[in-house]
Scaffold this active site. Sequence first.
Site, PDB file in Angstrom:
ATOM      1  N   ARG A   1       0.803  -1.228   0.000  1.00  0.00           N
ATOM      2  CA  ARG A   1       0.000   0.000   0.000  1.00  0.00           C
ATOM      3  C   ARG A   1       0.837   1.280   0.000  1.00  0.00           C
ATOM      4  NH1 ARG A   1      -3.584  -2.203   4.912  1.00  0.00           N
ATOM      5  NH2 ARG A   1      -1.829  -3.632   5.011  1.00  0.00           N
TER       6      ARG A   1
ATOM      7  N   LYS B   1       9.064  -1.520   3.120  1.00  0.00           N
ATOM      8  CA  LYS B   1       8.285  -0.711   4.071  1.00  0.00           C
ATOM      9  C   LYS B   1       9.052  -0.355   5.338  1.00  0.00           C
ATOM     10  CE  LYS B   1       4.480  -2.461   6.220  1.00  0.00           C
ATOM     11  NZ  LYS B   1       3.021  -2.617   6.370  1.00  0.00           N
TER      12      LYS B   1
ATOM     13  N   ASN C   1       0.963   1.407   7.113  1.00  0.00           N
ATOM     14  CA  ASN C   1       0.580   0.596   5.961  1.00  0.00           C
ATOM     15  C   ASN C   1       0.509   1.448   4.696  1.00  0.00           C
ATOM     16  OD1 ASN C   1       0.208  -1.863   7.487  1.00  0.00           O
ATOM     17  ND2 ASN C   1      -1.602  -0.890   8.339  1.00  0.00           N
TER      18      ASN C   1
ATOM     19  N   TYR D   1      31.600  33.035   0.784  1.00  0.00           N
ATOM     20  CA  TYR D   1      31.740  31.583   0.780  1.00  0.00           C
ATOM     21  C   TYR D   1      33.062  31.218   1.436  1.00  0.00           C
ATOM     22  CZ  TYR D   1      32.604  26.781  -0.445  1.00  0.00           C
ATOM     23  OH  TYR D   1      32.896  25.446  -0.347  1.00  0.00           O
TER      24      TYR D   1
ATOM     25  N   ALA E   1      40.293  45.501  -0.787  1.00  0.00           N
ATOM     26  CA  ALA E   1      39.025  45.101  -1.414  1.00  0.00           C
ATOM     27  C   ALA E   1      39.241  44.776  -2.877  1.00  0.00           C
ATOM     28  CB  ALA E   1      38.007  46.226  -1.264  1.00  0.00           C
TER      29      ALA E   1
END
Length: 473
Positions: free
Chosen positions: A18, A25, A237, A376, A435
């Site tokens: 099912r 399962k 189930n 990052y 920078a």
Amino acid sequence: MPQREFKAVILAAGKGTRLKSELPKVLHPLFGKPLLMRVLDTLGGLQAAEACVIIGHGREQVTQALAAYEADYTIQTVVQEPQLGTGHALLQVRQKLADWQNFTGDVLILSGDVPLLTVETLATLLETHQGTQNDLTVLVATMDNPFGYGRVITEGHTVLRVVEQKDASEAEKQVQTINTGVYCLNWAKISPLLEQLSSDNAQGEFYLTDVIALAVQAGYRVGLSHLDDPDEVLGVNARTDLAQCHAVLNERTLNRLMAEGVTVLHPASTFIAPEVRIGADSTVLPGCYLQGDITIGKRCMIGPHTTMSGVVEIADDVKILQSVVRDSRIGAFTNVGPFAQLRDGVEISHHVNIGNFVEVKKTRIDHHTNAAHLAYLGDAELGTDVNIGAGTITANYDPVRDIKERTIIADGAKVGSNSVLVAPVSVGENASVAAGSVITKDVKPWNLAIARGRQVEINGWVKRAKGITEVTS
Ligand code: UD1
Ligand code: CA
């Protein structure tokens, strides 16, 4: 604790038709852990001598998952092939395990698809069984909507049999006492009855539940152990059951955390796995999903909308806002987010600030260091008092050799905005990077490194380009 020795059997051979899944399962995850492992975890709280897992459908995958599972009791497996029903499953133990043949203790039968039972419930079942000297005890619950479960048919206080939903008459379907599929039985007395089962029923299966009627007919003592909270016996189930199990387990966990002094502002939108530990006076805001081996300290503020997974350790007084954290450690008084991601072995000390749109991977960061915006940091090591300007990237990937290289940024170093640090590279103590630099060589302590084109100005260039003739300056 039980007086007689007991072993456990877990039925886990069924396909779970099912669920309509390629995954067996019992390997479907419940808060990240397979259903079967949740059952084994619960069993770990009792002192079972040994557990036997019946495998069949998808048994290679189930065997693999079991091999990775560490238990402090012996787990062995028995193959059921083909899978002809729950009774046929248990029969395999009797027929295939030589060392069980002379076992005179009790056997606790569990299902790999019933993951919410508590240790207390199983302990009570064992106590009831052994205390009343039953030969077979069935764990039962009362359900408002018993649809789908086997019904326990009694006459007065005497148990007669269990009838499955598909075989039940209209009158039997009204019975609200259901079979949880959990039993305790005297192995020497009850297991021979498995040989007498027939598959003459609606599903053409050998039902374990038919052993109850056989035991009654043979004159054995059959009793019931009642479960107060029917949520514990929810079986998986279909996918809807999986959702319901998550809801029940989540509610249990949130209630535990709140009882331990954690504020959960909006339980309906907060999902926390049962193994998560959180210190008192911490707050979990709406929209959080915390799943894994996670420890969070006291007075932390987590969320809103924060996800954690894997092994995560967070000290006291940490704030994590709208962020993703996986397999990382974070020190006290550190702030993370909004919109940061820490992953794969990040180790951050105390009083660190990781701001918005900062991704940190496999990186160590010492105390009082800031990476406040858009960066990052991968495969890097940052000392104390470091400042990472907005837009800094550690270029860790060497595409030619397909490896990741490391970046070291020593104590007190300042990295200017929009710099690229091409690894392997280091920035010395108290050094500065201007920078917009692309740093490819190590920077010595206290030096300023500028690695960008010099600024050049061309007089009146714009006017000339636009064809304006009188140039005044
Ligand atoms: C079973 C019980 C039912 C009870 C319910 C509680 C039977 C016949 N019925 O029904 O009375 O109310 O559990 O959850 O026992 N399995 C095997 N081999 C097989 C078939 C099943 O190992 O050949 C395993 C499954 O993997 C599962 C467990 O047994 O873990 C239960 O099987 P399932 O088919 O789910 O039984 P239910 O219909 O839920
Ligand atoms: Ca079931």
